[in-house]
Enzyme design. Structure first.
Site, PDB file in Angstrom:
ATOM      1  N   ASP A 331      47.732  32.359 115.519  1.00 37.29           N
ATOM      2  CA  ASP A 331      46.670  32.963 114.750  1.00 37.29           C
ATOM      3  C   ASP A 331      47.333  33.479 113.473  1.00 37.29           C
ATOM      4  O   ASP A 331      48.531  33.725 113.466  1.00 37.29           O
ATOM      5  CB  ASP A 331      46.113  34.098 115.614  1.00 37.29           C
ATOM      6  CG  ASP A 331      45.247  35.046 114.855  1.00 37.29           C
ATOM      7  OD1 ASP A 331      44.260  34.572 114.297  1.00 37.29           O
ATOM      8  OD2 ASP A 331      45.562  36.247 114.832  1.00 37.29           O
ATOM      9  N   ASP A 524      46.808  38.053 118.369  1.00 30.89           N
ATOM     10  CA  ASP A 524      46.926  39.497 118.537  1.00 30.89           C
ATOM     11  C   ASP A 524      45.942  40.026 119.561  1.00 30.89           C
ATOM     12  O   ASP A 524      45.847  41.221 119.797  1.00 30.89           O
ATOM     13  CB  ASP A 524      46.809  40.239 117.208  1.00 30.89           C
ATOM     14  CG  ASP A 524      45.542  39.876 116.467  1.00 30.89           C
ATOM     15  OD1 ASP A 524      44.676  39.203 117.056  1.00 30.89           O
ATOM     16  OD2 ASP A 524      45.413  40.261 115.296  1.00 30.89           O
ATOM     17  N   ASP A 528      40.917  36.797 120.037  1.00 32.58           N
ATOM     18  CA  ASP A 528      41.547  35.541 120.419  1.00 32.58           C
ATOM     19  C   ASP A 528      41.506  35.272 121.913  1.00 32.58           C
ATOM     20  O   ASP A 528      42.106  34.326 122.391  1.00 32.58           O
ATOM     21  CB  ASP A 528      43.018  35.536 119.984  1.00 32.58           C
ATOM     22  CG  ASP A 528      43.162  35.657 118.485  1.00 32.58           C
ATOM     23  OD1 ASP A 528      42.297  35.103 117.784  1.00 32.58           O
ATOM     24  OD2 ASP A 528      44.110  36.295 118.031  1.00 32.58           O
TER      25      ASP A 528
HETATM   26  N1  LIG Z   1      33.982  41.790 107.082  1.00 31.37           N
HETATM   27  C1  LIG Z   1      34.241  40.754 106.288  1.00 31.37           C
HETATM   28  N2  LIG Z   1      34.251  40.905 104.958  1.00 31.37           N
HETATM   29  C2  LIG Z   1      34.541  39.885 104.159  1.00 31.37           C
HETATM   30  N3  LIG Z   1      34.785  38.648 104.586  1.00 31.37           N
HETATM   31  C3  LIG Z   1      34.784  38.415 105.888  1.00 31.37           C
HETATM   32  C4  LIG Z   1      34.533  39.457 106.820  1.00 31.37           C
HETATM   33  N4  LIG Z   1      34.595  38.923 108.045  1.00 31.37           N
HETATM   34  C5  LIG Z   1      34.913  37.627 107.892  1.00 31.37           C
HETATM   35  N5  LIG Z   1      35.016  37.310 106.604  1.00 31.37           N
HETATM   36  C6  LIG Z   1      35.310  35.992 106.037  1.00 31.37           C
HETATM   37  O1  LIG Z   1      35.420  35.056 107.075  1.00 31.37           O
HETATM   38  C7  LIG Z   1      36.721  34.499 107.125  1.00 31.37           C
HETATM   39  C8  LIG Z   1      37.127  34.225 108.550  1.00 31.37           C
HETATM   40  O2  LIG Z   1      37.234  35.439 109.274  1.00 31.37           O
HETATM   41  P1  LIG Z   1      37.886  35.454 110.704  1.00 31.37           P
HETATM   42  O3  LIG Z   1      37.772  36.839 111.201  1.00 31.37           O
HETATM   43  O4  LIG Z   1      37.310  34.360 111.502  1.00 31.37           O
HETATM   44  O5  LIG Z   1      39.397  35.053 110.438  1.00 31.37           O
HETATM   45  P2  LIG Z   1      40.567  35.805 109.648  1.00 31.37           P
HETATM   46  O6  LIG Z   1      40.608  37.216 110.065  1.00 31.37           O
HETATM   47  O7  LIG Z   1      40.464  35.560 108.197  1.00 31.37           O
HETATM   48  O8  LIG Z   1      41.865  35.009 110.089  1.00 31.37           O
HETATM   49  P3  LIG Z   1      42.427  34.706 111.536  1.00 31.37           P
HETATM   50  O9  LIG Z   1      41.554  33.675 112.121  1.00 31.37           O
HETATM   51  O10 LIG Z   1      43.792  34.184 111.242  1.00 31.37           O
HETATM   52  O11 LIG Z   1      42.465  35.998 112.288  1.00 31.37           O
HETATM   53  C9  LIG Z   1      37.597  35.483 106.420  1.00 31.37           C
HETATM   54  O12 LIG Z   1      38.743  34.881 105.877  1.00 31.37           O
HETATM   55  C10 LIG Z   1      36.659  35.982 105.347  1.00 31.37           C
HETATM   56  O13 LIG Z   1      36.613  35.059 104.275  1.00 31.37           O
END
Ligand SMILES: Nc1ncnc2c1ncn2[C@@H]1O[C@H](COP(=O)(O)OP(=O)(O)OP(=O)(O)O)[C@@H](O)[C@H]1O
Ligand SMILES: [Cu+]
Length: 642
Positions: A331, A524, A528
């Site tokens: 991740d 983490d 996941d």
């Molecule tokens: N609260 C939020 N505010 C702004 N953008 C968001 C928010 N939640 C999600 N996003 C958008 O959605 C995308 C994907 O979020 P997601 O939580 O799936 O993965 P991540 O945290 O970016 O990465 P990973 O999958 O590695 O944990 C983010 O990169 C962002 O562009």
């Protein structure tokens, strides 16, 4: 009666017979009372020291099973009962064999118990790490109270050199804390108000006050102890094989023993006594106790050693699964990166963009939201109140601002909203710099961009290199944008990037990757869980004091990706040690039986029951020793310093 007592009784009673046996060839020395003394001594050994073998053999016989005690019990009982008959009918006797075998089998068990105790020390050491008392605020005063009386919410003062009693958060003061005993992290960690502290760690220089949050069985240390205990008592699937084998093995050995007796007595014409001695030797040497020790002892040492390094391996199944892993999937946020994103650029009118963005993110739990809130606070910009807040997984957040629809998120949220060519250029540029770009939209219009950066952990690059050196493929699986993901992948040296993945689809991607071999997933543990459980090996990064106990078969307490390599190496090593142990345990039975049966009699190579007993004791001991050595061997290049 304890094994040790039974052993000493048996040894003391056998000793006179042993002395007689040794002296006889030279001096004609005989015990006073002759055979009668031997009967008395051996009977006492059989009644006192051998009884548990017989009871256990009988109990499993009633359940139509057999175990290693069956062989010891039948073997020694045969020698004993026959010798009584022989004595009464004036034939050659071998009482002492029964007594000696019991003594040696018990010797093996005593030594084995000692070694096991040493090996299981890991847990005791962990428990002993706990503080005994703490200075807790009661009625405005700090008073010393015992650990057990601390409750969540207590304010606890910790002076230099003192142990942190329980888990909590610092409210006042700063210090550096040695957390190595719990997390395996050798560098002291500096802490200030707002930082988490872990029970059982040692405060070095400052004085601080923290608020107790987790006490008793909820502390990180208590959870680690629980996990290690469970792991040490778990079974590896390979153990099922051993159990099955000894279930078939014992009856087979009995048949071989009977055949041995018949062949020697009926076809080769030896005396009953000689034929019986061969048969008894077969039963004693074939006793598979070393086999039973192979798995549990290695498991105990391996998991105990892991715990000391901040690597919790939950059970034996994980060990076995690690062996086949071909691909390691990570991740991104909080795993490869530090997980503390910060706003770096805002494109557009800050005073228009940030109030809206902060208003929306106020209700979000996402790390990106935290970054935006911190930025707004630093810029002293107040959040606009919002209504009808909604988080859209993997995309962003939306709400109503002054009756207008507003959103913060990625391009998947844009739908039919257009963005200008200028914003697009900016976006591409920022993304290529490994910055996550979110759009801020208001009333069907994009009013600006916020770029947020989350730097890779300092050790991530080295971690990937170690895995590559092991011949494994590395993959990044993230919900973030492809360009951002790729540029981070390049920084740390990851082979493949799968980006723009919705949280719900992560498990499917793992399944797909499994087409080319077993997959380990490192996350983490926050969102996941499905991926962690779908992967052949789930590796959860323990973030702060929350260990993702349920998801993942391996938990890394330190937030250091290099531990992935160490965990894989340790698991592999432990599993290989189990296999080696099984091999040695088996080979000794396989080679010992023909010798004991008298197959090499012509070459002058035989095995008396007592030597067979001694050999068995040493075989068990060698298996235990081999497991103990696992605790001392080198695991990986970077653990060499631990
Ligand atoms: N609260 C939020 N505010 C702004 N953008 C968001 C928010 N939640 C999600 N996003 C958008 O959605 C995308 C994907 O979020 P997601 O939580 O799936 O993965 P991540 O945290 O970016 O990465 P990973 O999958 O590695 O944990 C983010 O990169 C962002 O562009
Ligand atoms: Cu045995």
């Amino acid at each position: 009666m304890k094994i040790t007592t039974r052993f000493w009784v048996s040894l003391i009673l056998s000793l006179p017979m042993l002395i007689e046996m040794i002296l006889m060839p030279f001096t004609n020395f005989m015990l006073p009372g002759g055979h009668w003394t031997m009967v008395a001594l051996t009977t006492a050994v059989m009644l006192i020291s051998a009884r548990p073998f017989v009871t256990s053999a009988w109990a499993s016989f009633q359940k139509h099973h057999s175990n290693m005690d069956t062989l010891v019990a039948i073997g020694t009982a045969t020698a004993y009962i026959y010798s009584i008959y022989a004595m009464l009918t004036d034939k050659a006797v071998f009482f002492e064999s029964a007594a000696f075998v019991i003594t040696f089998v018990l010797l093996g068990q005593v030594l084995e118990e000692k070694m096991r105790d040493n090996a299981s020390d890991a847990i005791e050491k962990l428990v002993n790490l706990q503080a005994k008392e703490a200075e807790v605020q009661r009625d405005g005063q700090f008073v010393k109270i015992p650990l057990a009386d601390i409750v969540a919410g207590d304010l606890i003062r910790v002076k230099p050199g003192q142990k942190v009693a329980v888990d909590g958060t610092i409210v006042e003061g700063t210090s550096t804390i040695d957390e190595s005993m719990v997390t395996g992290e050798s560098m002291p960690v500096s802490k200030a108000a707002g930082d988490k502290v872990i029970g059982a760690t040692i405060n070095s220089n400052g004085t601080f006050v923290f608020k107790a949050e987790k006490v008793g069985n909820d502390t990180m240390l208590a959870q680690i102890v629980e996990l290690v205990k469970k792991a040490q008592n778990s079974h590896a699937p390979i153990q099922n094989l051993t159990d099955k084998v000894s279930d078939i093995f014992v009856p087979v050995v009995l048949i071989i023993a009977i055949a041995t007796f018949l062949i020697w007595y009926v076809f080769l014409g030896t005396s009953v006594a000689d034929a019986l001695i061969f048969a008894v030797s077969v039963m004693v040497i074939a006793c598979p106790c070393a086999l039973g020790l192979a798995t549990p002892t290695a498991l105990m040492v391996g998991t105990g050693r892991g715990a000391k390094m901040g690597i919790l391996i939950k059970n034996g199944e994980v060990l076995e699964a690690v062996n086949d892993v071909k691909t390691v999937v990570f991740d991104k946020t909080g795993t490869i990166t530090v997980g503390k994103p910060a706003v770096t650029d805002v494109i557009g009118d800050i005073h228009q963009i940030i109030p809206v963005a902060a208003g929306l993110e106020e209700s979000s739990e996402h790390p990106l939201a935290a970054a935006i809130m911190t930025y707004a606070k630093a810029q002293n910009i107040a959040a606009t109140p919002v209504e009808a807040f909604k988080a859209i997984e993997g995309k962003g957040v939306q709400a109503q601002v002054n009756g207008q629809k507003a959103f913060v998120g990625n391009d998947k949220l844009l739908e039919d909203v257009e963005i200008s060519a200028d914003l697009k250029t900016n976006m591409l540029k920022l993304q290529n710099e490994a910055k996550t770009v979110v759009f801020v939209g208001l009333d069907n219009q994009v009013i600006g961009l916020i770029a947020i950066q989350d730097a890779p952990k300092a050790t991530s690059k080295e971690a990937m290199a170690a895995l590559h050196a092991r011949g494994l493929k590395t993959v990044m699986l993230t919900g973030d944008n492809q360009r951002v993901a790729e540029s981070i992948a390049k920084q740390v040296g990851i082979d493949e990037v799968i980006a723009d993945v919705l949280p719900a689809d992560k498990a499917d991607h793992i399944k797909h990757l499994q087409h080319s071999g077993a997959v380990a997933f490192v996350g983490d543990g926050i969102n996941d869980a499905p991926a962690l459980t779908t992967a052949n090996v789930g590796i959860a990064m323990g973030s702060g004091t929350d260990i993702a106990i349920d998801s993942g078969g391996i938990v890394l307490i330190k937030n250091d990706l290099r531990d992935v390599d160490t965990a894989l190496a340790l698991s592999k090593k432990t599993f290989n040690r189990i296999k080696l142990n099984l091999f040695w345990a088996f080979i000794y039975n396989v080679l010992g039986i023909p010798v004991a049966a008298g197959l090499f009699y012509g070459l002058g190579l035989t095995l008396s029951p007592e030597i067979a007993g001694l050999a068995m004791a040493f075989s068990s001991l060698s298996v235990v020793t081999s497991s103990v050595l696992l605790g001392k061997s080198k695991i990986t290049a970077h653990t060499a310093t631990i």
